[in-house]
Design a protein around this motif. Structure first.
Motif: not given
Ligand code: SF4
Ligand code: SF4
Lengths: 264, 494
Positions: A142, A144-145, A180, A208-209, A238-240, B197, B200, B283
């Motif tokens: 997504c 953010a990572c 991701g 985490t994804c 972590g997200c992210p 998500s 994000s 978040r």
């Molecule tokens: S872990 Fe969170 S921030 Fe990273 S890709 Fe997945 S949803 Fe996006």
């Protein structure tokens, strides 16, 4: 031009001097187990609230035999469990060094339990990358990572000072950073990117994804994380993940996990 | 927000929607379906934010396309085809945008209606066909899905004549994760995490949209303090992302001093986010009913201190960027989207406003009194940068006034909602994220569970704009054009 130079000089060096600092007081960080006894069957607030089913409670015959297992690899650090837990068995962890070499190590267990997962684990041979690594980033999530990886390279965290730099081709990369959950349409491009890298090579699942599929796990897009596709050497949950957590993961890969300094 | 929900016969659909858009100035907010046996069309009145939702029952899986009269429908009709197998007849170029070859050809993820279904012409049969440009000296450059920088995946196919791009085709869908389907599989209380998500870097916009959507199903108003905190979060997100995008533009022309300075002050925006929500990407803070925790006055003071820092830094830095000769040379006149094309394709967000489209969903949102629009007319990379620069400063003033109000009031920040959603209800929300209008629509079933949830990210409108802007520009200017639209792959692909 003169204005610009004055501006830059006035701001001086902004890079954080310590390699690794605890996250700020305001930050929630990831959950960790405090060791305080959990109420088990009568409670289970955290387990029911967790959006990714990262928490499991194994009920024992008495409170002292009740165990919590919390899978950080599935955790999106929403902090619901921390807020809900009446016994403070789950608390927040401000140590950014959350990365682990195996998927199993991401599962925190209150003493006495153990968990096993079948995730592919990366290379176990001697580490060829101790001082410097060239990284190729493949995003399948997504963004953010990705932005946190970019932030890890910004003037504040500056991962280049630890010998990490990002390169624009897999051909001259040592390490593949994957973000991701790797949905179906990215399975093949990701494999091909990995195959284009020269050996020795390593893979880091960032976020985490990438570690488990996160909130997308078991969807029809088969987005269950990197280890379904490639062997993973380091997982950074972590997200992210915080930029310092990303740096810690990279340093872990180089066997140079930094010590935690005090926040002044 | 007023929502009108009515039925519309298939025979009248085309003329009614055409009239409402062309004569009454409404916008197409969203086109989708619930289970594949009907069409949902959401129209938005940009003057007052009123929504009209039309439900059109379908007898077959064919319906007349709107795209030839209303080009802004073209991308969404493709999505409806991919997800439900509904074929828009006479669509100018129907193609697969979400599902790739690895999916089986008769797989339509959101089609749940039972009954006979003759699988239509495949949206993803065999190899994807790019538009081919023929002629002497025309050659193709394929780029992606994995890009050189740290960005999301997507494929660009340039057809070039010399150094000039003749046509650009954009292929997306690489990060299609099945977000909309997932939202029907989990308890609605967990839905906000999935909405966040989806994309994000605009998680606040997604979370607010999700919350407002659910609240509109309950016809509930959340407490005033919660609304203020939401505005605060949304504007902090906008400041952070606009600063990142301005820095990205500077980086793309090699103006590294400005690029790293923007990154540095973006750090201040991250700090504000962390103070407010405990997370840099804001978040897990906004939830249906309000926000999850209050923010203490001490925290608000700390946020205020960051605001003052930004207030002194931003004007200096944006001036340095926008008045730099190199920036003017590289960004002016490049990647133009004319006002008329912007209107036709209903561009949203800073990209629309840079082409003179007077639309910002905040203008009709009750929580933004006295909102002023940032408008430019040239429609080039420079205008898009200027719009962002103006908006950052405006957001800072909004943040200031919200902080003032928050310090002076004590009230609830959360309202407990019932366990189940109201049965057979419909909810809708429109939020102006940093990329532009984000539309969300939810429907519940008899037992109060979500039976369908849809998103329409700003990028669904704006990806076409990039293809238009790149045309007749140098290949070397493409990264700059691309950056100036700040498009989301994940928000589009879902
Ligand atoms: S872990 Fe969170 S921030 Fe990273 S890709 Fe997945 S949803 Fe996006
Ligand atoms: S913080 Fe992690 S483990 Fe705890 S509820 Fe949220 S996702 Fe689950």
């Amino acid at each position: 031009m003169l204005k610009l130079l004055t501006y830059l000089l006035r701001n001086g060096v902004v890079t954080q001097t310590e390699a690794m600092l605890p996250l700020s007081e305001a930050s929630l960080g990831m959950p960790q187990l405090s060791g305080a006894a959990c109420l088990g069957e009568s409670c289970k607030l955290c387990r029911d609230a967790c959006p990714t089913d990262a928490i499991n409670i194994v009920d024992g015959s008495s409170i002292s035999k009740t165990f919590i297992s919390l899978d950080r690899g599935a955790c999106i650090n929403c902090s619901l469990c921390i807020d809900l837990c009446p016994t403070k068995s789950i608390v927040s962890d401000r140590d950014p060094r959350t990365a682990a070499r195996t998927r199993d190590e991401l599962v925190l267990n209150s003493p006495g339990t153990s968990q096993h997962s079948s995730a592919q684990t990366g290379s176990t041979s001697a580490n060829p990358f101790k001082r410097s690594i060239a990284c190729r980033v493949v995003s399948t999530g997504c963004s953010a990572c990705d932005q946190e990886i970019s932030a890890a390279a910004n003037p504040i965290f500056d991962m280049e000072r630890f010998g990490v730099h990002v390169v624009a081709s897999p051909r001259f990369a040592d390490v593949l950073l994957v973000t991701g959950p790797v949905p179906k349409a990215m399975h093949d491009p990701l494999k091909r990117c990995y195959e284009a890298m020269a050996e020795p090579r390593r893979v880091i699942a960032v976020g985490t994804c990438a570690s488990s599929g996160g909130v997308h796990r078991d969807s029809y897009s088969e987005a269950n994380g990197v280890s379904d596709i490639l062997p993973v050497d380091v997982f950074i949950p972590g997200c992210p993940p915080h930029p310092m957590s990303i740096i810690a993961g990279l340093m872990l890969l180089m066997d140079r996990l930094p010590v935690l300094s005090d926040r002044k | 927000m007023k929502i009108a929900h009515s039925r519309l016969e298939l025979n009248n659909r085309h003329s009614t929607i055409n009239k409402l858009v062309k004569e009454d100035g409404m916008r197409i907010g969203l086109i989708s379906s619930i289970d594949g046996s009907q069409l949902l069309t959401v129209l938005i009145d940009p003057k007052n934010g009123e929504l009209q939702i039309f439900e059109t029952s379908l007898e077959s899986h064919h319906y007349p396309s709107l795209s030839r009269c209303l080009p802004s429908a073209h991308w969404q009709e493709r999505i409806v085809w991919n997800m439900f197998g509904l074929v828009p007849e006479e669509h100018p170029r129907l193609k697969q945008v979400l599902l790739h070859e690895p999916y089986s050809a008769d797989f339509f993820p959101l089609r749940t209606v039972s009954g006979p279904f003759e699988v239509p012409e495949r949206p993803h049969q065999g190899q994807y066909q790019f538009l081919e440009v023929k002629g002497d000296g025309v050659y193709e450059i394929p780029v992606g899905p994995i890009h050189a920088g740290i960005i999301e995946p997507g494929h660009f196919r340039f057809s070039c004549l010399g150094e000039v791009i003749v046509n650009l085709e954009i292929r997306l869908g690489y990060v299609h994760r099945g977000v909309e389907k997932r939202l029907t599989e989990v308890n609605w209380r967990k839905g906000r995490f999935i909405a966040e998500s989806a994309a994000s870097d605009s998680s606040t916009a997604y979370a607010i949209g999700f919350a407002e959507c659910i609240e509109s199903m309950f016809s509930l108003e959340v407490p005033h303090r919660a609304r203020l905190l939401r505005v605060l979060a949304l504007e902090v997100e906008r400041v952070g992302m606009h600063l990142a995008d301005l820095g990205g533009l500077a980086g793309d022309i090699g103006f590294l001093a400005a690029a790293s300075s923007f990154q540095r002050i973006r750090g201040i925006a991250f700090r504000m986010a962390e103070l407010l929500t405990g997370q840099r990407f804001l978040r897990a803070f906004i939830c249906p009913g309000g926000v999850v925790r209050d923010v203490s006055t001490a925290m608000l003071k700390d946020i205020s201190a960051s605001v003052s820092k930004l207030q002194t830094e931003i004007p200096v830095l944006t001036e340095m960027l926008l008045e730099n000769q190199g920036v003017n040379d590289r960004m002016r006149g490049v990647g133009r989207v004319s006002h008329w094309l912007a209107l036709d394709f209903a561009l949203v967000g800073p990209s629309g406003r840079a082409s003179g489209i007077e639309y910002d969903a905040r203008q009709f949102h009750p929580d933004y009194p006295d909102f002023e629009l940032a408008l430019q007319t040239e429609g080039d990379v420079y205008s898009r940068a200027v719009v962002r620069a103006i908006e950052v400063q405006k957001s800072i003033s909004i943040i200031e006034s919200v902080l003032d109000k928050l310090c002076n009031e004590e009230s609830q920040f959360f309202l407990q909602l019932p366990e189940d959603l109201p049965p057979n209800a419909i909810g809708c929300s429109v939020v102006e994220g940093h990329r532009g209008e984000l539309v969300q629509l939810a429907l519940s079933d008899q037992s109060g569970r979500i039976k369908r949830y849809c998103f329409k990210d700003a990028s669904v409108n704006n990806w076409t704009a990039l293809a238009i802007a790149a045309r007749n520009n140098l290949v070397a200017d493409f990264p700059l054009c691309n950056k100036s639209f700040a498009l989301a792959y994940s928000g589009h692909d879902l």
